[in-house]
Design a protein around this motif. Sequence first.
Motif, short mmCIF file in Angstrom:
data_model
loop_
_atom_site.label_atom_id
_atom_site.label_comp_id
_atom_site.label_asym_id
_atom_site.label_seq_id
_atom_site.Cartn_x
_atom_site.Cartn_y
_atom_site.Cartn_z
N ASN A 6 -2.58 9.65 11.42
CA ASN A 6 -1.87 10.26 12.55
C ASN A 6 -2.83 10.99 13.49
N ASP A 7 -3.82 11.65 12.93
CA ASP A 7 -4.80 12.36 13.74
C ASP A 7 -5.60 11.37 14.59
N LEU A 8 -6.01 10.24 14.01
CA LEU A 8 -6.76 9.23 14.76
C LEU A 8 -5.93 8.61 15.87
N ARG A 9 -4.63 8.51 15.66
CA ARG A 9 -3.73 7.91 16.66
C ARG A 9 -3.29 8.93 17.70
N GLY A 10 -3.76 10.18 17.58
CA GLY A 10 -3.38 11.20 18.55
C GLY A 10 -2.07 11.87 18.24
N ALA A 21 0.85 -1.20 0.00
CA ALA A 21 0.00 0.00 0.00
C ALA A 21 0.88 1.24 0.00
N PHE A 22 0.53 2.18 -0.85
CA PHE A 22 1.19 3.49 -0.91
C PHE A 22 0.12 4.51 -0.52
N LEU A 23 0.23 5.08 0.67
CA LEU A 23 -0.80 5.98 1.18
C LEU A 23 -0.51 7.43 0.78
N SER A 24 -1.56 8.18 0.51
CA SER A 24 -1.43 9.59 0.17
C SER A 24 -1.11 10.38 1.44
N ASP A 25 -0.63 11.60 1.27
CA ASP A 25 -0.35 12.46 2.41
C ASP A 25 -1.60 12.72 3.24
N SER A 26 -2.74 12.92 2.57
CA SER A 26 -3.98 13.18 3.32
C SER A 26 -4.39 11.95 4.13
N ALA A 27 -4.20 10.75 3.60
CA ALA A 27 -4.52 9.52 4.35
C ALA A 27 -3.60 9.37 5.55
N LEU A 28 -2.31 9.65 5.37
CA LEU A 28 -1.37 9.56 6.49
C LEU A 28 -1.70 10.58 7.57
N ASN A 29 -2.10 11.78 7.16
CA ASN A 29 -2.48 12.80 8.14
C ASN A 29 -3.70 12.36 8.94
N ARG A 30 -4.70 11.74 8.28
CA ARG A 30 -5.89 11.26 8.98
C ARG A 30 -5.53 10.15 9.97
#
Length: 82
Positions: free
Chosen positions: A66-70, A55-64
Amino acid sequence: MSIPHKIEAHSVIIEVTDETTGKTFRRTLPISYLENSNGLILSGETVEGNPSQIAFLSDSALNRINDLRGHGPDVPRCKKEK
């Protein structure tokens, strides 16, 4: 022409240029491809026949994520009511 919400294929065509000879080669590979706004997933099988994915995640997916993980920015999403 509108951009599709999802791009999906059951095989991919890969094109590479050899560093030594400069020749370009194209191959069709039995790899499933799925792309959406969250990134893309390549699915296939190992030599043993076991399923495998990359899987290659987009920057917006990685930001979401990280936000969910606090681990996201410490800024409230909603405006405070006065």
